[in-house]
Design a protein around this motif. Structure first.
Motif, PDB file in Angstrom:
ATOM      1  N   ASN A 193       0.818  -1.207   0.000  1.00 37.90           N
ATOM      2  CA  ASN A 193       0.000   0.000   0.000  1.00 37.90           C
ATOM      3  C   ASN A 193       0.852   1.257   0.000  1.00 37.90           C
ATOM      4  OD1 ASN A 193      -1.354   2.301   1.677  1.00 37.90           O
ATOM      5  ND2 ASN A 193      -3.076   1.073   0.963  1.00 37.90           N
ATOM      6  N   TYR A 194       1.856   1.279   0.850  1.00 39.98           N
ATOM      7  CA  TYR A 194       2.691   2.474   1.035  1.00 39.98           C
ATOM      8  C   TYR A 194       3.440   2.840  -0.242  1.00 39.98           C
ATOM      9  CZ  TYR A 194       5.773   5.728   3.530  1.00 39.98           C
ATOM     10  OH  TYR A 194       6.445   6.850   3.957  1.00 39.98           O
ATOM     11  N   TYR A 195       3.865   1.820  -0.983  1.00 44.05           N
ATOM     12  CA  TYR A 195       4.662   2.084  -2.185  1.00 44.05           C
ATOM     13  C   TYR A 195       3.863   1.934  -3.482  1.00 44.05           C
ATOM     14  CZ  TYR A 195       8.818   2.652   0.588  1.00 44.05           C
ATOM     15  OH  TYR A 195       9.736   3.151   1.494  1.00 44.05           O
ATOM     16  N   THR A 196       2.536   2.000  -3.367  1.00 46.20           N
ATOM     17  CA  THR A 196       1.692   1.972  -4.561  1.00 46.20           C
ATOM     18  C   THR A 196       2.038   3.104  -5.520  1.00 46.20           C
ATOM     19  OG1 THR A 196      -0.154   0.966  -3.366  1.00 46.20           O
ATOM     20  CG2 THR A 196      -0.696   2.107  -5.397  1.00 46.20           C
ATOM     21  N   VAL A 197       2.440   4.247  -4.975  1.00 48.06           N
ATOM     22  CA  VAL A 197       2.715   5.436  -5.792  1.00 48.06           C
ATOM     23  C   VAL A 197       3.983   5.276  -6.634  1.00 48.06           C
ATOM     24  CG1 VAL A 197       1.528   6.992  -4.230  1.00 48.06           C
ATOM     25  CG2 VAL A 197       3.955   6.545  -3.888  1.00 48.06           C
ATOM     26  N   LEU A 198       4.766   4.228  -6.352  1.00 44.36           N
ATOM     27  CA  LEU A 198       5.998   4.001  -7.119  1.00 44.36           C
ATOM     28  C   LEU A 198       5.840   2.712  -7.930  1.00 44.36           C
ATOM     29  CD1 LEU A 198       8.686   4.822  -4.399  1.00 44.36           C
ATOM     30  CD2 LEU A 198       7.898   6.311  -6.245  1.00 44.36           C
ATOM     31  N   PRO A 199       5.379   2.806  -9.162  1.00 43.94           N
ATOM     32  CA  PRO A 199       5.122   1.595  -9.955  1.00 43.94           C
ATOM     33  C   PRO A 199       6.381   0.860 -10.381  1.00 43.94           C
ATOM     34  CG  PRO A 199       4.769   3.562 -11.291  1.00 43.94           C
ATOM     35  CD  PRO A 199       4.967   4.032  -9.878  1.00 43.94           C
ATOM     36  N   ASN A 200       7.509   1.545 -10.431  1.00 42.93           N
ATOM     37  CA  ASN A 200       8.746   0.937 -10.927  1.00 42.93           C
ATOM     38  C   ASN A 200       9.526   0.326  -9.769  1.00 42.93           C
ATOM     39  OD1 ASN A 200      10.665   0.181 -12.744  1.00 42.93           O
ATOM     40  ND2 ASN A 200      11.555   2.205 -13.026  1.00 42.93           N
ATOM     41  N   LYS A 201       9.088  -0.864  -9.347  1.00 45.46           N
ATOM     42  CA  LYS A 201       9.698  -1.514  -8.186  1.00 45.46           C
ATOM     43  C   LYS A 201      10.974  -2.269  -8.584  1.00 45.46           C
ATOM     44  CE  LYS A 201       6.050  -0.846  -5.338  1.00 45.46           C
ATOM     45  NZ  LYS A 201       4.998  -0.394  -6.282  1.00 45.46           N
ATOM     46  N   PRO A 202      12.038  -2.164  -7.789  1.00 46.12           N
ATOM     47  CA  PRO A 202      13.255  -2.935  -8.070  1.00 46.12           C
ATOM     48  C   PRO A 202      13.036  -4.415  -7.756  1.00 46.12           C
ATOM     49  CG  PRO A 202      13.477  -1.717  -6.017  1.00 46.12           C
ATOM     50  CD  PRO A 202      12.194  -1.266  -6.629  1.00 46.12           C
ATOM     51  N   SER A 203      13.794  -5.274  -8.432  1.00 47.11           N
ATOM     52  CA  SER A 203      13.652  -6.714  -8.221  1.00 47.11           C
ATOM     53  C   SER A 203      13.968  -7.095  -6.786  1.00 47.11           C
ATOM     54  CB  SER A 203      14.579  -7.478  -9.183  1.00 47.11           C
ATOM     55  OG  SER A 203      15.935  -7.105  -8.982  1.00 47.11           O
ATOM     56  N   GLU A 204      14.900  -6.374  -6.149  1.00 45.92           N
ATOM     57  CA  GLU A 204      15.243  -6.668  -4.750  1.00 45.92           C
ATOM     58  C   GLU A 204      14.035  -6.489  -3.836  1.00 45.92           C
ATOM     59  OE1 GLU A 204      19.041  -4.750  -6.500  1.00 45.92           O
ATOM     60  OE2 GLU A 204      16.859  -4.629  -6.773  1.00 45.92           O
ATOM     61  N   TRP A 205      13.243  -5.466  -4.116  1.00 43.62           N
ATOM     62  CA  TRP A 205      12.043  -5.204  -3.307  1.00 43.62           C
ATOM     63  C   TRP A 205      11.005  -6.297  -3.538  1.00 43.62           C
ATOM     64  CZ3 TRP A 205       6.815  -4.273  -3.883  1.00 43.62           C
ATOM     65  CH2 TRP A 205       6.161  -3.677  -2.799  1.00 43.62           C
ATOM     66  N   LEU A 206      10.804  -6.669  -4.797  1.00 41.61           N
ATOM     67  CA  LEU A 206       9.831  -7.707  -5.125  1.00 41.61           C
ATOM     68  C   LEU A 206      10.220  -9.035  -4.477  1.00 41.61           C
ATOM     69  CD1 LEU A 206       9.301  -6.871  -8.908  1.00 41.61           C
ATOM     70  CD2 LEU A 206       7.724  -6.387  -7.022  1.00 41.61           C
ATOM     71  N   ASN A 207      11.499  -9.360  -4.501  1.00 45.41           N
ATOM     72  CA  ASN A 207      11.974 -10.600  -3.871  1.00 45.41           C
ATOM     73  C   ASN A 207      11.777 -10.563  -2.364  1.00 45.41           C
ATOM     74  OD1 ASN A 207      12.767 -11.588  -6.370  1.00 45.41           O
ATOM     75  ND2 ASN A 207      14.877 -10.870  -6.153  1.00 45.41           N
ATOM     76  N   MET A 208      12.015  -9.391  -1.773  1.00 44.88           N
ATOM     77  CA  MET A 208      11.832  -9.235  -0.332  1.00 44.88           C
ATOM     78  C   MET A 208      10.373  -9.483   0.053  1.00 44.88           C
ATOM     79  SD  MET A 208      12.316  -5.719   1.860  1.00 44.88           S
ATOM     80  CE  MET A 208      10.802  -5.003   1.145  1.00 44.88           C
ATOM     81  N   VAL A 209       9.461  -8.916  -0.705  1.00 39.07           N
ATOM     82  CA  VAL A 209       8.031  -9.083  -0.424  1.00 39.07           C
ATOM     83  C   VAL A 209       7.611 -10.532  -0.621  1.00 39.07           C
ATOM     84  CG1 VAL A 209       5.707  -8.459  -1.199  1.00 39.07           C
ATOM     85  CG2 VAL A 209       7.444  -6.684  -0.920  1.00 39.07           C
ATOM     86  N   GLU A 210       8.122 -11.180  -1.678  1.00 34.67           N
ATOM     87  CA  GLU A 210       7.796 -12.590  -1.914  1.00 34.67           C
ATOM     88  C   GLU A 210       8.247 -13.469  -0.751  1.00 34.67           C
ATOM     89  OE1 GLU A 210       9.411 -13.762  -5.631  1.00 34.67           O
ATOM     90  OE2 GLU A 210       8.104 -12.433  -6.804  1.00 34.67           O
TER      91      GLU A 210
END
Length: 223
Positions: A193-210
């Motif tokens: 929710n907090y980072y919805t405003v930033l559509p261009n997410k780095p792969s490191e962030w996506l992996n962290m969330v997964e």
């Protein structure tokens, strides 16, 4: 000293707050003046200043999420020494959040914050304001009750360039100091929710969330 909310870029106090931000923070971390219009008008984003005489001596921005009964501190600025600004801002922010939770029929569960790890992040002068030194801030936030979430944290760059930003910990201050873990799904939901405003997410962030999505809970460790 007065604790006053700012809801418009037309408020003369906002110009003073923005000037203070430019004095304290690096240029790349200060949102342009005109781009503050929508955030200030958003009822879910609460921006308050500490007014001493005619000056804005400090400021804080935070949010309350009624669905999860948690809050997030975006930033706190201590602009002048010798005024107990840290305590003034923290107490007034907590009182405001307690009232918001009460109006939601609950007692606030806790509050997230991203906290610099100066042992990893290098040098941060913050305009030469000693109270903003990351070593000092980390200890103060520890005293307030913040605990470090037990995972390696990165966040998307606010430049929305797809870069991962390191050197911070995601922390949580539970209202009940005996709480030593929180649901991993709460962390995931909040971050998405907090980072919805930033559509261009780095792969490191996506992996962290997964990785977080595969967990049931996240430990809260000493800060």
């Amino acid at each position: 000293m007065k604790y006053l909310r700012i809801t418009s870029i037309e408020d003369p106090l906002f110009r003073k707050m923005h000037n203070l931000m430019q004095e304290v923070f690096p240029p790349e971390e200060v949102l342009e003046y005109e781009l503050w219009k929508e955030p200030l008008e958003d009822p879910g984003i609460r921006v308050f200043v500490a007014v001493h005489g005619d000056d804005v001596a400090g400021a804080t921005e935070y949010r309350y999420y009624p669905d999860w009964n948690i809050a997030m501190t975006d930033f706190t600025i201590i602009g002048r020494p010798g005024l107990s600004l840290g305590r003034f801002l923290a107490q007034n922010r907590q009182n405001d959040l307690n009232e918001l939770a009460k109006s939601n029929g609950k007692k606030l569960f806790g509050m997230f914050a991203e906290i610099y790890d100066p042992y990893k992040a290098g040098d941060h002068e913050f305009g030469g304001v000693k109270a903003m030194n990351p070593f000092v801030r980390r200890e103060v936030l520890s005293h307030l009750g913040y605990k470090r979430l037990d995972f390696t944290y990165v966040h998307p760059s606010w430049k929305n360039d797809g870069e991962a930003v390191t050197g911070l910990d995601l922390c949580f201050m539970p209202d009940d100091e005996n709480v030593n873990e929180i649901p991993a799904q709460l962390v995931v939901d909040f971050l998405k929710n907090y980072y919805t405003v930033l559509p261009n997410k780095p792969s490191e962030w996506l992996n962290m969330v997964e990785q977080l999505e595969r967990q049931e809970s996240v430990l809260l460790l000493p800060l």
